[in-house]
Design an enzyme around this catalytic site. Structure first.
Site, PDB file in Angstrom:
ATOM      1  N   GLN A  92      -4.426  -1.356   9.866  1.00 47.81           N
ATOM      2  CA  GLN A  92      -4.382  -2.687   9.246  1.00 47.81           C
ATOM      3  C   GLN A  92      -4.963  -3.728  10.205  1.00 47.81           C
ATOM      4  O   GLN A  92      -4.575  -3.790  11.374  1.00 47.81           O
ATOM      5  CB  GLN A  92      -2.916  -3.034   8.897  1.00 47.81           C
ATOM      6  CG  GLN A  92      -2.753  -4.329   8.143  1.00 47.81           C
ATOM      7  CD  GLN A  92      -3.365  -4.301   6.739  1.00 47.81           C
ATOM      8  OE1 GLN A  92      -3.329  -3.290   6.048  1.00 47.81           O
ATOM      9  NE2 GLN A  92      -3.942  -5.414   6.327  1.00 47.81           N
ATOM     10  N   LYS A 122       0.845  -1.198   0.000  1.00 51.09           N
ATOM     11  CA  LYS A 122       0.000   0.000   0.000  1.00 51.09           C
ATOM     12  C   LYS A 122       0.877   1.244   0.000  1.00 51.09           C
ATOM     13  O   LYS A 122       0.645   2.193  -0.747  1.00 51.09           O
ATOM     14  CB  LYS A 122      -0.919  -0.006   1.241  1.00 51.09           C
ATOM     15  CG  LYS A 122      -2.065  -0.992   1.128  1.00 51.09           C
ATOM     16  CD  LYS A 122      -2.807  -1.173   2.448  1.00 51.09           C
ATOM     17  CE  LYS A 122      -3.846  -2.289   2.301  1.00 51.09           C
ATOM     18  NZ  LYS A 122      -4.464  -2.673   3.571  1.00 51.09           N
ATOM     19  N   ASP A 127     -10.789   3.277   4.585  1.00 52.15           N
ATOM     20  CA  ASP A 127     -11.263   1.910   4.361  1.00 52.15           C
ATOM     21  C   ASP A 127     -12.793   1.831   4.306  1.00 52.15           C
ATOM     22  O   ASP A 127     -13.343   0.803   3.919  1.00 52.15           O
ATOM     23  CB  ASP A 127     -10.769   1.003   5.508  1.00 52.15           C
ATOM     24  CG  ASP A 127      -9.587   0.140   5.090  1.00 52.15           C
ATOM     25  OD1 ASP A 127      -9.406  -0.057   3.870  1.00 52.15           O
ATOM     26  OD2 ASP A 127      -8.866  -0.343   5.979  1.00 52.15           O
TER      27      ASP A 127
END
Ligand code: NAD
Length: 283
Positions: free
Chosen positions: A93, A49, A116
């Site tokens: 994460q 990422k 997200d």
């Protein structure tokens, strides 16, 4: 033989478009990723990422925290990023260590920095058909793949195997909002193969290699494989028995090179949109 839906090609196109757009701005969008502990899979995802974000012209920072960090200290870290005007997107994460309450952590992120799209406000807005600040990346990537291939969603029966908060549920809302008839299956679903065989669009997000067999698939169906399973020989395998199913399906996504690259492209797209919103640039 099914038409291959190449997520890799579309994601490259999207990322390139974002890179060009970013060149127009004085400031760069900034994405911060928090990783807790040493989960090897998470470390690979996070470095991917960061790398792609930087290639696209973003500022990208990874905050690595000890496995033993307390809930309170992790929440404090998020609070600092929430307040920082130079941070546009925050991603924590997951999975997080067992002693951390993941839902409380996600709720701490400002919805307008939640790249997200996992915050209850963003999921809730999606569920009732309002525009969230950000839509969960993998489901959003799947919709883009369908649209790019001119696959009509309205009126189709979409069957999703997997009801996770990051894939199955948000995807069900996106498909429902586009007038599909949606069935969400999970580990307690009875007669799974029968349900799958009724699908015009079949999505597998289970995490079991080659779980979906060709007998479960309707002739000509659109088959989307979300699964990423790393085998002993380090090869990545999806949840669909690709070699057999591709002989029967109308369209199919490969693993790797299907849904996976779209997830990262959507993460960058979400970061850019949040950056524009926060800086009152034209969205
Ligand atoms: P998860 O473990 O949170 O959810 C798995 C789902 O599968 C659950 O809802 C469970 O009920 C269902 N399930 C498990 N066994 C089943 C069975 N025998 N029959 C029917 N349903 C069953 O997983 P997740 O986070 O949604 O991820 C699913 C897969 O997708 C994993 O392989 C993951 O690595 C992959 N993934 C890929 C991307 C990507 O970018 N391509 C993104 C997220 C997840």
């Amino acid at each position: 033989m099914a038409v291959l839906i190449k997520g890799k090609d579309l994601s490259t196109k999207i990322v390139e478009k974002i890179r060009h757009e970013v060149l127009n701005y004085d400031k760069k969008p900034t994405l911060v990723v928090i990783i807790v502990g040493n989960n090897p899979a998470s470390q690979i995802y996070v470095s991917k990422k960061k790398h792609t974000a930087e290639l696209t012209g973003f500022n990208s920072r990874v905050i690595e925290l000890e496995e033993s960090i307390s809930q309170k200290d992790l929440e404090k870290q998020i609070e600092i990023l929430n307040q920082d005007k130079n941070v546009n997107g925050i991603l924590v994460q997951i999975p997080l260590p067992k002693h951390i309450n993941t839902y409380n952590i996600i709720e701490k992120i400002l919805p307008e920095k939640d790249v997200d799209g996992f915050h209850p406000i963003n999921i809730g807005r999606l569920a009732i058909g309002l525009k969230p600040y950000a839509v969960s990346c993998t489901p959003q990537g799947i919709i883009k793949l369908l649209e790019e291939n001119n696959i009509e969603i309205e009126g189709k029966h979409a069957v999703i195997i997997g009801r996770s908060n990051i894939v199955g549920k948000p995807l069900s809302y996106l498909l429902l909002n586009r007038n599909a008839t949606v069935t969400v299956c999970h580990s307690k679903t009875k007669n799974l193969s029968d349900v799958c065989s009724q699908a015009d669009i079949l999505v597998a997000a289970v995490g079991i290699p080659k779980f979906v067999k060709s007998e479960w698939v309707k002739e000509g169906a659109i088959v989307i494989d979300v699964g990423i399973n790393r085998m002993e020989n380090n090869k990545l395998i999806g949840d669909i028995d690709f070699e057999e199913v591709e002989k029967k399906a109308g369209y199919i996504t490969p693993v790797p090179g299907g849904v996976g690259p779209m997830t990262i492209a959507m993460l960058l797209s979400n970061t850019l949109e949040l950056f524009k919103l926060q800086n009152k640039l034209e969205a």
